[in-house]
Design a protein around this motif. Structure first.
Motif, PDB file in Angstrom:
ATOM      1  N   GLN A 123       0.853  -1.188   0.000  1.00  0.00           N
ATOM      2  CA  GLN A 123       0.000   0.000   0.000  1.00  0.00           C
ATOM      3  C   GLN A 123       0.889   1.237   0.000  1.00  0.00           C
ATOM      4  OE1 GLN A 123      -2.893   1.086   3.335  1.00  0.00           O
ATOM      5  NE2 GLN A 123      -4.245   0.292   1.745  1.00  0.00           N
ATOM      6  N   ASP A 124       0.646   2.081  -0.988  1.00  0.00           N
ATOM      7  CA  ASP A 124       1.411   3.311  -1.178  1.00  0.00           C
ATOM      8  C   ASP A 124       0.746   4.444  -0.397  1.00  0.00           C
ATOM      9  OD1 ASP A 124       3.146   5.173  -2.239  1.00  0.00           O
ATOM     10  OD2 ASP A 124       2.293   5.138  -4.260  1.00  0.00           O
ATOM     11  N   HIS A 125       1.456   5.524  -0.190  1.00  0.00           N
ATOM     12  CA  HIS A 125       0.898   6.744   0.415  1.00  0.00           C
ATOM     13  C   HIS A 125       1.236   7.876  -0.536  1.00  0.00           C
ATOM     14  CE1 HIS A 125       1.104   3.949   3.707  1.00  0.00           C
ATOM     15  NE2 HIS A 125       0.428   4.759   4.486  1.00  0.00           N
ATOM     16  N   LYS A 126       0.280   8.226  -1.380  1.00  0.00           N
ATOM     17  CA  LYS A 126       0.611   9.105  -2.508  1.00  0.00           C
ATOM     18  C   LYS A 126       0.636  10.593  -2.149  1.00  0.00           C
ATOM     19  CE  LYS A 126      -0.603   6.151  -6.365  1.00  0.00           C
ATOM     20  NZ  LYS A 126      -1.367   5.026  -5.824  1.00  0.00           N
ATOM     21  N   ARG A 127      -0.177  10.996  -1.177  1.00  0.00           N
ATOM     22  CA  ARG A 127      -0.245  12.433  -0.876  1.00  0.00           C
ATOM     23  C   ARG A 127       0.979  12.884  -0.081  1.00  0.00           C
ATOM     24  NH1 ARG A 127      -5.121  14.882  -2.237  1.00  0.00           N
ATOM     25  NH2 ARG A 127      -6.564  13.289  -2.951  1.00  0.00           N
ATOM     26  N   THR A 153       2.066  12.912  -4.845  1.00  0.00           N
ATOM     27  CA  THR A 153       3.519  12.850  -5.048  1.00  0.00           C
ATOM     28  C   THR A 153       3.802  11.559  -5.804  1.00  0.00           C
ATOM     29  OG1 THR A 153       3.924  11.500  -3.103  1.00  0.00           O
ATOM     30  CG2 THR A 153       3.833  13.886  -2.768  1.00  0.00           C
ATOM     31  N   GLY A 154       5.064  11.252  -5.953  1.00  0.00           N
ATOM     32  CA  GLY A 154       5.429   9.947  -6.504  1.00  0.00           C
ATOM     33  C   GLY A 154       5.217   8.839  -5.484  1.00  0.00           C
ATOM     34  N   GLY A 155       4.998   9.192  -4.226  1.00  0.00           N
ATOM     35  CA  GLY A 155       4.820   8.185  -3.167  1.00  0.00           C
ATOM     36  C   GLY A 155       5.689   8.541  -1.974  1.00  0.00           C
ATOM     37  N   LEU A 175       4.046  -6.317 -14.194  1.00  0.00           N
ATOM     38  CA  LEU A 175       2.776  -5.650 -14.458  1.00  0.00           C
ATOM     39  C   LEU A 175       2.194  -5.313 -13.086  1.00  0.00           C
ATOM     40  CD1 LEU A 175       0.736  -4.510 -16.407  1.00  0.00           C
ATOM     41  CD2 LEU A 175      -0.370  -6.742 -16.518  1.00  0.00           C
ATOM     42  N   TYR A 176       1.968  -4.043 -12.906  1.00  0.00           N
ATOM     43  CA  TYR A 176       1.564  -3.509 -11.607  1.00  0.00           C
ATOM     44  C   TYR A 176       0.136  -3.013 -11.747  1.00  0.00           C
ATOM     45  CZ  TYR A 176       1.731   0.707  -8.416  1.00  0.00           C
ATOM     46  OH  TYR A 176       1.485   1.720  -7.529  1.00  0.00           O
ATOM     47  N   ALA A 177      -0.771  -3.612 -11.003  1.00  0.00           N
ATOM     48  CA  ALA A 177      -2.162  -3.162 -11.019  1.00  0.00           C
ATOM     49  C   ALA A 177      -2.416  -2.364  -9.745  1.00  0.00           C
ATOM     50  CB  ALA A 177      -3.107  -4.360 -11.084  1.00  0.00           C
ATOM     51  N   TYR A 230      -2.767   0.767 -14.509  1.00  0.00           N
ATOM     52  CA  TYR A 230      -1.669  -0.178 -14.677  1.00  0.00           C
ATOM     53  C   TYR A 230      -0.367   0.593 -14.737  1.00  0.00           C
ATOM     54  CZ  TYR A 230      -4.635  -4.184 -15.909  1.00  0.00           C
ATOM     55  OH  TYR A 230      -5.537  -5.203 -15.875  1.00  0.00           O
ATOM     56  N   ASN A 231       0.678   0.000 -14.159  1.00  0.00           N
ATOM     57  CA  ASN A 231       2.037   0.475 -14.401  1.00  0.00           C
ATOM     58  C   ASN A 231       2.815  -0.718 -14.923  1.00  0.00           C
ATOM     59  OD1 ASN A 231       1.698   3.173 -13.440  1.00  0.00           O
ATOM     60  ND2 ASN A 231       1.668   2.338 -11.363  1.00  0.00           N
ATOM     61  N   CYS A 232       3.882  -0.440 -15.667  1.00  0.00           N
ATOM     62  CA  CYS A 232       4.590  -1.530 -16.342  1.00  0.00           C
ATOM     63  C   CYS A 232       5.948  -1.789 -15.736  1.00  0.00           C
ATOM     64  CB  CYS A 232       4.698  -1.186 -17.828  1.00  0.00           C
ATOM     65  SG  CYS A 232       3.057  -1.139 -18.573  1.00  0.00           S
ATOM     66  N   ARG A 233       6.054  -1.600 -14.433  1.00  0.00           N
ATOM     67  CA  ARG A 233       7.343  -1.631 -13.724  1.00  0.00           C
ATOM     68  C   ARG A 233       7.066  -1.807 -12.247  1.00  0.00           C
ATOM     69  NH1 ARG A 233       6.116   2.782 -11.066  1.00  0.00           N
ATOM     70  NH2 ARG A 233       4.604   4.052 -12.152  1.00  0.00           N
ATOM     71  N   PHE A 234       8.143  -1.957 -11.486  1.00  0.00           N
ATOM     72  CA  PHE A 234       7.974  -1.955 -10.036  1.00  0.00           C
ATOM     73  C   PHE A 234       7.475  -0.580  -9.599  1.00  0.00           C
ATOM     74  CE2 PHE A 234      11.350  -5.254 -10.258  1.00  0.00           C
ATOM     75  CZ  PHE A 234      10.758  -6.239  -9.489  1.00  0.00           C
ATOM     76  N   GLY A 235       6.658  -0.528  -8.563  1.00  0.00           N
ATOM     77  CA  GLY A 235       6.240   0.754  -8.014  1.00  0.00           C
ATOM     78  C   GLY A 235       7.370   1.358  -7.197  1.00  0.00           C
ATOM     79  N   ASP A 236       7.315   2.649  -7.053  1.00  0.00           N
ATOM     80  CA  ASP A 236       8.255   3.367  -6.207  1.00  0.00           C
ATOM     81  C   ASP A 236       7.412   4.233  -5.287  1.00  0.00           C
ATOM     82  OD1 ASP A 236      10.119   5.080  -5.075  1.00  0.00           O
ATOM     83  OD2 ASP A 236      11.331   5.218  -6.895  1.00  0.00           O
ATOM     84  N   PRO A 237       7.328   4.016  -4.034  1.00  0.00           N
ATOM     85  CA  PRO A 237       8.238   3.265  -3.163  1.00  0.00           C
ATOM     86  C   PRO A 237       7.811   1.831  -2.827  1.00  0.00           C
ATOM     87  CG  PRO A 237       6.839   4.614  -1.806  1.00  0.00           C
ATOM     88  CD  PRO A 237       6.384   4.830  -3.226  1.00  0.00           C
ATOM     89  N   GLU A 238       6.849   1.251  -3.549  1.00  0.00           N
ATOM     90  CA  GLU A 238       6.474  -0.130  -3.211  1.00  0.00           C
ATOM     91  C   GLU A 238       7.670  -1.078  -3.314  1.00  0.00           C
ATOM     92  OE1 GLU A 238       4.765   1.903  -5.140  1.00  0.00           O
ATOM     93  OE2 GLU A 238       2.629   1.428  -5.230  1.00  0.00           O
ATOM     94  N   ALA A 239       8.538  -0.842  -4.328  1.00  0.00           N
ATOM     95  CA  ALA A 239       9.690  -1.734  -4.510  1.00  0.00           C
ATOM     96  C   ALA A 239      10.593  -1.720  -3.284  1.00  0.00           C
ATOM     97  CB  ALA A 239      10.493  -1.313  -5.741  1.00  0.00           C
TER      98      ALA A 239
HETATM   99  N1  GLY Z   1       3.942   4.276  -6.168  1.00  0.00           N
HETATM  100  C1  GLY Z   1       3.245   4.455  -7.340  1.00  0.00           C
HETATM  101  C2  GLY Z   1       4.020   4.253  -8.588  1.00  0.00           C
HETATM  102  O1  GLY Z   1       5.128   3.750  -8.551  1.00  0.00           O
HETATM  103  O2  GLY Z   1       3.540   4.619  -9.628  1.00  0.00           O
END
Ligand code: GLY
Length: 748
Positions: free
Chosen positions: A185-189, A199-201, A240-242, A256-265
């Protein structure tokens, strides 16, 4: 392998750290510039950011014959074009919001669509925006403003606004097989409480507490896309990131994102006990189905929490150049740079080689643990040692997790039903204490008692006392013998009002516990009820509080308030207490309710079921002997107008003889107490032996030493008083003249 990681952010440092610790050599380049020259040196390319995918790194690698764990630019349109992604999901029946695409400038069309939708919308730029091309307006005005603003920038989408917890499903894909990593779970704000701009996370944690089977999520959101692309002859390889929202109607695709999430990774990859490069290579070979992770992704930590530190100004223009200082990590420019047995890791992002802020998200710190709480503590305590000017950190990463899985109050440790069971268990005993003067008792908002029995008094007064059993309850809980503490609190309070000549009228109790146990509460209250019944006192009401996190596990506390009544003219002490009066002691039944912090420590290594020398019963039993009530002894003396006259009574509670006797002495009158004038009971004698360094004054201040009540009477009345009392008593001293302004007790 020699692995080329493309990108220089926190995500890429998390990938690189895994590769290095798996024994691979890692090269890192910030972007695809000049990458062709490097490809001959490496065995595998793992692109981090979407920009590298959109720039066509997969095709570049394919041309050079180097495996690349990332989709082609065409396939990456799933991320780079929100409209394309919605087209695909609509065609495949993948659950998502109602949506519509608009070209640049189509403000009126968009406003019309929004109004016809009749519900709030999210406004999204139709291209890459580093997580910042999404506006979630809060009202009609800001919706119209967002539409106008994004329409001025280019094509955009309106999507029906969904609500519910969000999570990031990251799947490693080889064109056919998808292997899900722990949900994050990301925290985007930017702001705590999910306020402020996107933000980017700003932080992430895993696993996200989503009560849906991950295989079901993969089957719904990942596999249909893989199947579709494979059927089209363009198998999807990479992550593949849903991004999902768990709405009341079920999970829905946010993007969808086509990569690892940041900061999820940075949260998820350190949890893995997986050679990521090996798995990525297998994915490029279409061989994930036979890779060991196909049967389950091994984890080296059950939970992870990542906290991002961002530069001042972010997510607007960040202020750069400040030195990043760290007392917790050996370096702020090296990924991992581990402390605490590698359970806290640092991932640099916007830091230059000199350790200065060079970008918006400056670094991330990840804590690992057996649960989110410990992972979170590790991340934040490691981050406590990092500082740079204007550092922005959200202190609330993971804040939605505690509530995410709670279904009842009982899960917070409070079981209302247990309280009801406790009341049921005690009801009969309590009701026995209720005379005809009690108008409302158990179960009412407040107890109601008639004062009719005071009607015969000339000037009735109420005498009130409130007290607690103290740390004796710990011993009682430990030994599983709690009934006595009910009697303890009632009798303690009875004795407190008795010394003012008052008879008990009503008692109200309070029991608090870390975890309510109906059986325990019923037992304690039954003990109270028995003591009340014996004293003719109504147990008029009470409160039982379950307070997890306030009391230690297994602990409970007992307190109570007693109201008694007396004739004003009979109140004690009388005004003729004077030098020459004698002190007659009544025996205590044990330490009563005082000195237990000392006693528990003193006997910490002695088994409570063993019988120490000098005692005739197990120590635990002796220590838990309930506090006695002196009502049955004293009341007849008070009632007998022709008998010897009590001038004062001192209940020997906390503070012992030295601090309780002075309460009834007039100014300038001292008490002389003759040590040895009463037989010290075996338990107190044992305690005295075990405390060779404690002087008599301190000992008698801590414990009653066998005297629980002292009667003050004229010397001429002493013999008659003692004979009127149907038990052993001792003259333990007398009152003497002292210094004006003082009341002292001298132990001799
Ligand atoms: N954390 C969201 C993203 O990587 O797009």
């Amino acid at each position: 392998m020699r692995v080329l990681v493309v990108g220089a952010g926190g995500r890429e440092h998390a990938i690189a750290l895994n590769c290095r610790t798996s024994g691979h050599e890692v090269l890192m380049v910030p972007d695809v510039t000049g990458i062709d020259g490097r490809l001959s040196e490496v065995d595998l390319v793992i692109p981090g950011p979407e920009a590298a995918l959109v720039a066509g790194i997969a095709s570049t690698c394919a041309a050079a014959g180097v495996p690349c764990f990332g989709p082609t630019a065409e396939l990456a349109r799933l991320e780079s074009s929100k409209a394309h992604a919605r087209d695909v999901t609509t065609r495949l029946g993948i659950p998502g919001p109602r949506w519509s695409r608009f070209d640049a400038g189509q403000v009126d069309e968009a406003l019309d669509w929004w109004r016809s939708l009749g519900s709030p919308v999210v406004v999204k730029q139709d291209g890459l925006a580093a997580g910042k091309g999404v506006v979630v307006p809060t009202d009609d005005t800001s919706t119209a403003e967002a539409i106008t603003a994004l329409a001025a920038r280019g094509a955009f989408l309106l999507e029906e606004r969904m609500s519910g917890p969000e999570c990031s499903l990251l799947a490693l894909c080889d064109g056919t097989t998808a292997i899900a990593l722990p949900l994050a779970q990301d925290h985007k704000r930017i702001g705590e409480g999910d306020r402020g701009p996107n933000t980017g996370g700003m932080g992430a944690y895993a696993p996200a507490p989503i009560d849906i089977d991950v295989d079901h999520l993969v089957a719904t959101f990942i596999t249909p896309v893989l199947d579709d692309l494979r059927a089209a002859g363009t198998p999807y390889i990479g992550v593949l990131y849903a991004g999902l929202m768990i709405t009341a109607s079920g999970p829905r695709l946010v993007e969808y994102n086509c990569r690892f999430g940041d900061p999820e990774a940075q949260a998820v990859i350190p949890m893995l006990d997986v050679d990521l490069a090996d798995a990525a290579l297998a994915a490029t070979e279409g061989a994930l189905a036979t890779h060991p992770i196909a049967t389950g992704v091994p984890l080296r930590a059950a939970s992870s929490c990542t906290v991002v530190a961002a530069a001042p100004g972010y997510p607007g223009t960040p202020a750069v150049g400040a030195a990043v200082l760290s007392t917790t990590f050996t370096s702020t420019t090296v990924a991992g740079s581990s402390i605490d047995d590698e359970l806290a890791l640092l991932f640099p992002a916007g830091i230059d080689a000199e350790g200065r802020v060079s970008g918006g998200r400056v670094l991330a710190v990840t804590g690992l643990g057996d649960d989110l709480g410990s992972a979170r503590d590790r991340a934040y305590s490691a981050l406590d040692g990092i500082a740079f000017e204007g550092m922005q950190v959200r202190r609330d990463i993971g804040w939605r997790a505690p509530g995410a899985t709670m279904r009842s109050y009982a899960e917070s440790g409070v079981d209302i039903d247990e309280g009801t069971r406790a009341v049921d268990g005690m009801r009969a005993a309590v009701e026995r204490t209720l005379g005809s003067d009690v108008l409302r008792g158990v179960g009412s908002f407040g107890g109601v008692i008639s004062l009719a029995r005071l009607a015969g008094l000339d000037e009735p007064v109420l005498v009130a006392s409130t007290d607690g059993v103290g740390t004796k309850v710990e011993l009682a809980a430990r030994l599983g013998r709690v009934r006595g503490v009910g009697a303890d609190i009632v009798n303690h309070c009875i004795d407190d009002v008795l010394v003012q000549s008052a008879r008990p009228l009503m008692f109200l109790d309070y029991i608090a516990a870390s975890k309510l146990d109906a059986g325990l509460v019923a037992e304690v209250v039954s003990g109270m009820a028995e003591a009340c019944e014996a004293a003719g006192c109504a147990l008029l009401g009470g409160e039982t509080a379950e307070m997890p996190g306030v009391y230690a596990d297994g602990a409970f506390d007992v307190a109570g308030t007693l109201i008694g009544y007396a004739e004003r003219s009979a109140l004690l002490p009388t005004d003729d207490v004077a030098p020459g009066d004698v002190l007659i002691a009544l025996a205590s039944s044990g330490p009563h309710t005082n000195g237990y912090s000392l006693l528990r420590r003193l006997f910490q290594w002695f088994p409570m079921d063993a019988v120490p020398l000098g005692l005739d019963r197990p120590l635990g039993e002796a220590l838990l002997e309930p506090h006695r009530s002196y009502l049955d002894v004293i009341a007849p003396l008070l009632d007998d107008a022709d008998g010897p006259r009590i001038k004062a009574l001192a209940h020997i509670t906390g503070g012992g003889l030295p601090e309780n006797l002075p309460r009834v002495l007039p100014d300038g009158v001292d008490a002389e107490v003759e040590l040895g004038s009463w037989p010290v009971p075996p338990l107190f004698a044992l305690v005295r032996d075990l405390l060779p360094g404690m002087n008599a004054h301190e000992l008698h201040r801590t414990l009653n030493m066998g005297v629980g009540m002292v009667i003050v009477c004229a010397e001429a009345d002493a013999d008659a008083m003692r004979s009127a009392i149907g038990e052993d008593t001792w003259v333990i001293g007398r009152l003497v003249s002292g210094r004006a302004g003082h009341r002292e007790v001298r132990l001799r």
